[in-house]
Design an enzyme around this catalytic site. Structure first.
Site, PDB file in Angstrom:
ATOM      1  N   HIS A   1       0.787  -1.236   0.041  1.00 46.75           N
ATOM      2  CA  HIS A   1      -0.064  -0.017  -0.005  1.00 46.75           C
ATOM      3  C   HIS A   1       0.781   1.219  -0.010  1.00 46.75           C
ATOM      4  O   HIS A   1       0.219   2.341  -0.311  1.00 46.75           O
ATOM      5  CB  HIS A   1      -0.934   0.161   1.071  1.00 46.75           C
TER       6      HIS A   1
ATOM      7  N   ASP B   1      -0.034  -7.722   1.558  1.00 42.37           N
ATOM      8  CA  ASP B   1       0.602  -6.306   1.658  1.00 42.37           C
ATOM      9  C   ASP B   1       2.243  -6.274   1.430  1.00 42.37           C
ATOM     10  O   ASP B   1       2.789  -5.374   2.198  1.00 42.37           O
ATOM     11  CB  ASP B   1       0.027  -5.617   2.954  1.00 42.37           C
TER      12      ASP B   1
ATOM     13  N   SER C   1       4.840   2.388   7.884  1.00 37.32           N
ATOM     14  CA  SER C   1       4.325   1.528   7.187  1.00 37.32           C
ATOM     15  C   SER C   1       5.495   0.762   6.019  1.00 37.32           C
ATOM     16  O   SER C   1       6.155   1.653   5.380  1.00 37.32           O
ATOM     17  CB  SER C   1       3.284   1.627   6.167  1.00 37.32           C
TER      18      SER C   1
END
Length: 498
Positions: free
Chosen positions: A124, A159, A232
């Site tokens: 992402h 992810d 992230s």
């Protein structure tokens, strides 16, 4: 008279004073060693600085940019209907308008896993990006300029994304550790670029293991180390400096860290990265079954001694069907490993090599059987179940029946499309459910279709009554139902005493 332990020791001591003193000092030495071992086991470094210095050169900041279409009017500048709306619209038109493409930037983190420039991050972070640039931790021997990165491969299911940069020198890198060795309570360190503030370190402990969020292959480590937006894709390190997780998500009501962060376990990431590096995509094993967990009442209805394994609800065309697996089989073992539940089986199958022939042990008709299945590739799988032409179909039965909190009636042709049934599927549609019944508690609802009772296909009220009678005559406590909702099957066991 009570005897103190020291008195007992002295009374049993040999007559020789030298031997007595030797035993005394051996006892003292043993006690000291135990204390030292205990202190060593619980010792913590005074500072995490040595660890941070060791691994930080491999942690990177990731900047992505994407071209997005602009807005088409003065929205966000003045309220709609404002007397200044026309003025601002004229101004925008004169200056080219707001509908010109605009560049949007985003920030994230990652880490280098090889000296030749492979970098791991979250999918992402880079999804949809037109440009990706990597900023390295400042230091000797590190690239000082931003380096462009290309996407080697991505896996939205976990992810994870793998990037590659071309650097003028060998890069410092970190290696994956064994996430299965991470225990609840172990210290961990998160590194990354939180909120775009640049390189940052936070420490905490492993709060929980084997967390599942929403994905099929989820295996998250939960930690209270501070993780915020921008972290992230960054690494979660153990105290040896090995990566045990990739920081992916947080649970927060306000968008900031509240001490509940999730890192995808390194043992999952390592397999994904290896496939992305070799193939540019994932290649997961595919068994080709629909499954559900075995509950206590289902186990009793099937004849299992305890609720274990995974119940097959449907077998479309694929590897399992070719190998002879059947609906109502309970998978007890896969490729030599006991199967705990559906999540366990999905992960084991996904981790298996495409094309590998594995042994699958199933419980069928009161005994176990072993079948050999050659696995397909999950990414190529297609449910090829196609409707056929019914033959020998019984005449419609318009009657209804109440049983175990359900009111049911035969499926009519005009209902099939709405219920998600093909022309071959017969059964009884649930017309209503008593909300005070066990059937309601187990999730049965109006519109569900009962296609099998007692492992026998049914098409009429008479078929249902025959199976109820057979179950009672056999002394069974539960009635075993196959129920379809929107065409998807599952099994439910209802207590006949209800």
């Amino acid at each position: 008279m009570s005897v103190h332990p020291l008195t007992l020791t002295k009374a049993q001591s040999p007559a020789s004073p030298q031997v007595g003193w030797r035993l005394f000092w051996m006892t003292v030495l043993g006690t000291v060693l135990l204390v030292v071992q205990s202190l060593a086991a619980n010792a913590r470094p005074e500072s995490l600085a040595p660890l941070a210095e060791k691994v930080s050169p491999a942690v990177v900041n990731i900047t992505t940019s994407t071209m997005v279409e602009g807005r088409t009017g003065p929205q966000g500048v003045v309220p709609e209907g404002s007397p200044f709306e026309d003025f601002f619209r004229e101004f925008q038109d004169r200056n080219g308008g707001e509908n010109r493409p605009q560049r949007s930037s985003a920030l994230g983190s990652g880490f280098v896993i090889s000296e030749d420039g492979f970098i791991v991050t979250n999918n992402h972070v880079i999804d949809g990006a037109d440009e990706i640039e990597i900023e390295f931790f400042p230091g000797d021997g590190q690239p000082s300029d931003l380096l462009p990165a290309k996407v080697v491969g991505t896996d939205p299911n976990t992810d994870i994304a793998l990037l590659k940069v071309e650097a003028p020198m060998p890069l410092k890198f970190v290696k994956f550790g064994d996430s299965d060795m991470a225990r609840v309570g172990d210290w961990v360190v998160a590194m990354g670029n939180p909120l775009g503030q640049g390189f940052s370190v936070s420490a905490g402990i492993v709060s929980a293991r084997n967390r599942a969020l929403s994905g099929t292959y989820d295996d998250y480590i939960q930690t209270d180390a501070a993780i915020n937006r921008g972290n992230s894709g960054g690494p979660l390190f153990n105290m040896d400096g090995d990566v045990v997780g990739v920081n992916t998500a947080i649970l927060s009501p306000n968008g900031g860290s509240i001490g509940i962060g999730f890192s995808m376990a390194s043992n999952v990431v390592n397999k994904v990265v290896a496939q992305l590096k070799e193939f540019g995509e994932t290649r997961r094993g595919w068994l080709g079954v629909r499954i559900q967990d075995v509950t206590g009442d289902l186990a009793e209805a099937i004849g299992l001694a305890k609720d274990e394994g995974v119940l097959i609800t449907d077998v479309p065309d694929g590897p399992a069907k070719d190998a002879g697996l059947l609906a109502r089989d309970v998978i007890m073992s896969f490729d030599g490993f006991d199967v705990k539940d559906t999540r366990d089986l999905v992960r084991r199958v996904g981790d298996a090599e495409v094309g590998k022939t594995v042994r699958v042990v199933v419980f069928r008709d009161g005994k176990t059987e072993t079948l050999k299945v050659t696995l397909g590739r999950r990414e190529d799988s297609v449910d090829a179940s196609a409707p056929g032409t019914p033959e020998g179909k019984p005449a419609p039965d318009m009657s209804e029946k109440d049983f175990l909190g359900l009111t049911v009636g035969p499926v009519q042709d005009e209902m099939r499309e709405e219920l998600g049934l093909d022309a071959q599927t017969d059964g009884l549609v649930i017309l209503s459910v008593d909300e005070a019944s066990a059937a309601w508690e187990k999730g049965l609802r109006a519109g569900d279709v009962i296609t099998e009772v007692g492992q026998t296909k049914i098409a009429s009220i008479a078929d249902l009554e025959a199976q109820i009678d057979a179950a009672q005559e056999a002394g069974r406590k539960s009635l075993f139902l196959m129920v379809r909702r929107a065409g998807e099957p599952r099994f439910v066991a209802l207590n006949l005493g209800e």
